[in-house]
Design a protein around this motif. Structure first.
Motif, PDB file in Angstrom:
ATOM      1  N   ASN A  10      38.697  81.772  44.666  1.00 54.11           N
ATOM      2  CA  ASN A  10      37.865  82.771  43.959  1.00 54.11           C
ATOM      3  C   ASN A  10      37.272  82.228  42.660  1.00 54.11           C
ATOM      4  OD1 ASN A  10      38.215  84.835  45.875  1.00 54.11           O
ATOM      5  ND2 ASN A  10      40.220  85.299  44.999  1.00 54.11           N
ATOM      6  N   LEU A  11      36.719  81.033  42.728  1.00 50.66           N
ATOM      7  CA  LEU A  11      36.128  80.403  41.554  1.00 50.66           C
ATOM      8  C   LEU A  11      34.613  80.616  41.465  1.00 50.66           C
ATOM      9  CD1 LEU A  11      38.049  76.999  41.692  1.00 50.66           C
ATOM     10  CD2 LEU A  11      38.570  78.995  40.270  1.00 50.66           C
ATOM     11  N   VAL A  12      34.014  81.215  42.473  1.00 46.66           N
ATOM     12  CA  VAL A  12      32.566  81.429  42.495  1.00 46.66           C
ATOM     13  C   VAL A  12      32.222  82.657  41.654  1.00 46.66           C
ATOM     14  CG1 VAL A  12      30.580  81.937  43.942  1.00 46.66           C
ATOM     15  CG2 VAL A  12      32.337  80.377  44.762  1.00 46.66           C
ATOM     16  N   LEU A  13      31.334  82.457  40.676  1.00 48.26           N
ATOM     17  CA  LEU A  13      30.899  83.550  39.811  1.00 48.26           C
ATOM     18  C   LEU A  13      29.613  84.203  40.304  1.00 48.26           C
ATOM     19  CD1 LEU A  13      31.473  81.834  36.362  1.00 48.26           C
ATOM     20  CD2 LEU A  13      32.897  83.590  37.425  1.00 48.26           C
ATOM     21  N   PHE A  14      28.749  83.400  40.897  1.00 45.43           N
ATOM     22  CA  PHE A  14      27.435  83.891  41.327  1.00 45.43           C
ATOM     23  C   PHE A  14      26.995  83.105  42.543  1.00 45.43           C
ATOM     24  CE2 PHE A  14      22.765  83.611  41.154  1.00 45.43           C
ATOM     25  CZ  PHE A  14      22.458  84.952  41.211  1.00 45.43           C
ATOM     26  N   GLU A  15      26.351  83.806  43.476  1.00 44.12           N
ATOM     27  CA  GLU A  15      25.857  83.163  44.697  1.00 44.12           C
ATOM     28  C   GLU A  15      24.574  83.868  45.115  1.00 44.12           C
ATOM     29  OE1 GLU A  15      28.361  81.754  48.314  1.00 44.12           O
ATOM     30  OE2 GLU A  15      27.858  83.871  48.643  1.00 44.12           O
ATOM     31  N   ALA A  16      23.541  83.097  45.447  1.00 45.68           N
ATOM     32  CA  ALA A  16      22.262  83.691  45.838  1.00 45.68           C
ATOM     33  C   ALA A  16      21.574  82.831  46.891  1.00 45.68           C
ATOM     34  CB  ALA A  16      21.352  83.814  44.628  1.00 45.68           C
ATOM     35  N   ILE A  17      20.759  83.482  47.707  1.00 44.74           N
ATOM     36  CA  ILE A  17      19.920  82.779  48.674  1.00 44.74           C
ATOM     37  C   ILE A  17      18.674  82.310  47.943  1.00 44.74           C
ATOM     38  CG2 ILE A  17      18.534  83.039  50.762  1.00 44.74           C
ATOM     39  CD1 ILE A  17      20.610  85.066  51.725  1.00 44.74           C
ATOM     40  N   SER A  18      18.293  81.067  48.169  1.00 47.49           N
ATOM     41  CA  SER A  18      17.104  80.527  47.501  1.00 47.49           C
ATOM     42  C   SER A  18      16.189  79.901  48.544  1.00 47.49           C
ATOM     43  CB  SER A  18      17.523  79.493  46.449  1.00 47.49           C
ATOM     44  OG  SER A  18      18.128  78.386  47.059  1.00 47.49           O
ATOM     45  N   GLY A  19      15.077  79.383  48.098  1.00 45.50           N
ATOM     46  CA  GLY A  19      14.142  78.723  49.001  1.00 45.50           C
ATOM     47  C   GLY A  19      13.270  79.693  49.768  1.00 45.50           C
ATOM     48  N   PRO A  41      39.123  75.555  37.297  1.00 41.63           N
ATOM     49  CA  PRO A  41      40.435  76.049  36.875  1.00 41.63           C
ATOM     50  C   PRO A  41      40.867  75.324  35.590  1.00 41.63           C
ATOM     51  CG  PRO A  41      40.476  75.383  39.175  1.00 41.63           C
ATOM     52  CD  PRO A  41      39.164  74.954  38.608  1.00 41.63           C
ATOM     53  N   LYS A  42      41.731  75.944  34.814  1.00 37.51           N
ATOM     54  CA  LYS A  42      42.185  75.356  33.540  1.00 37.51           C
ATOM     55  C   LYS A  42      42.716  73.937  33.719  1.00 37.51           C
ATOM     56  CE  LYS A  42      43.701  79.543  31.219  1.00 37.51           C
ATOM     57  NZ  LYS A  42      44.860  80.225  30.621  1.00 37.51           N
ATOM     58  N   GLU A  43      43.484  73.721  34.795  1.00 37.64           N
ATOM     59  CA  GLU A  43      44.090  72.403  35.002  1.00 37.64           C
ATOM     60  C   GLU A  43      43.039  71.306  35.115  1.00 37.64           C
ATOM     61  OE1 GLU A  43      44.617  74.766  38.030  1.00 37.64           O
ATOM     62  OE2 GLU A  43      45.525  75.807  36.345  1.00 37.64           O
ATOM     63  N   ASP A  44      41.952  71.589  35.804  1.00 42.80           N
ATOM     64  CA  ASP A  44      40.887  70.600  35.965  1.00 42.80           C
ATOM     65  C   ASP A  44      40.060  70.466  34.699  1.00 42.80           C
ATOM     66  OD1 ASP A  44      41.545  69.929  38.583  1.00 42.80           O
ATOM     67  OD2 ASP A  44      40.384  71.598  39.385  1.00 42.80           O
ATOM     68  N   PHE A  45      39.778  71.588  34.054  1.00 43.41           N
ATOM     69  CA  PHE A  45      38.956  71.564  32.844  1.00 43.41           C
ATOM     70  C   PHE A  45      39.658  70.814  31.719  1.00 43.41           C
ATOM     71  CE2 PHE A  45      37.306  73.376  28.891  1.00 43.41           C
ATOM     72  CZ  PHE A  45      35.963  73.158  29.060  1.00 43.41           C
ATOM     73  N   PHE A  46      40.884  71.177  31.432  1.00 43.40           N
ATOM     74  CA  PHE A  46      41.618  70.526  30.345  1.00 43.40           C
ATOM     75  C   PHE A  46      42.189  69.180  30.759  1.00 43.40           C
ATOM     76  CE2 PHE A  46      41.979  75.044  28.953  1.00 43.40           C
ATOM     77  CZ  PHE A  46      41.191  74.902  27.820  1.00 43.40           C
ATOM     78  N   GLY A  47      42.290  68.927  32.045  1.00 41.88           N
ATOM     79  CA  GLY A  47      42.764  67.647  32.533  1.00 41.88           C
ATOM     80  C   GLY A  47      41.656  66.619  32.660  1.00 41.88           C
ATOM     81  N   LEU A  48      40.472  66.968  32.184  1.00 36.06           N
ATOM     82  CA  LEU A  48      39.304  66.085  32.183  1.00 36.06           C
ATOM     83  C   LEU A  48      38.871  65.688  33.589  1.00 36.06           C
ATOM     84  CD1 LEU A  48      40.227  63.839  29.133  1.00 36.06           C
ATOM     85  CD2 LEU A  48      38.816  65.900  29.154  1.00 36.06           C
TER      86      LEU A  48
END
Length: 66
Positions: A10-19, A41-48
Motif C-alpha cells: 500500500n505504498l501507492v499514493l496516486f495512480e492515473a491512466i495517461s496517454g 518505506p522508512k527503512e528504505d528512505f533512511f537506509g539510503l
C-alpha cells in the motif's frame, strides 16, 4: 522493489491512466499507460536505498517516488 510490492505494501499514493486512453484518442492497437506516485518505506528512505521510479518492462506502467 516491483510494482507488485508497491501495491501489496500500500505504498501507492496516486495512480492515473495517461496517454491516448486518457484523452479519448485510443485505437484498437493502443496500449494503456498508467502513471503514479509512491512513497518509500522508512527503512528504505533512511537506509539510503533511494528508488526514483519503478516501471514494468515496456514502461507502460511507471510509478515515481515522491
Amino acid at each position: 522493489m516491483t510494482i507488485k510490492d508497491l501495491k501489496n505494501k500500500n505504498l501507492v499514493l496516486f495512480e492515473a491512466i495517461s496517454g491516448s486512453r486518457a484523452f479519448g484518442l485510443a485505437t484498437e492497437n493502443s496500449d494503456t499507460d498508467i502513471r503514479g506516485v509512491f512513497y518509500l518505506p522508512k527503512e528504505d528512505f533512511f537506509g539510503l536505498n533511494y528508488i526514483p521510479q519503478i516501471s514494468d518492462e515496456t514502461n507502460d506502467i511507471i510509478y515515481y517516488e515522491i
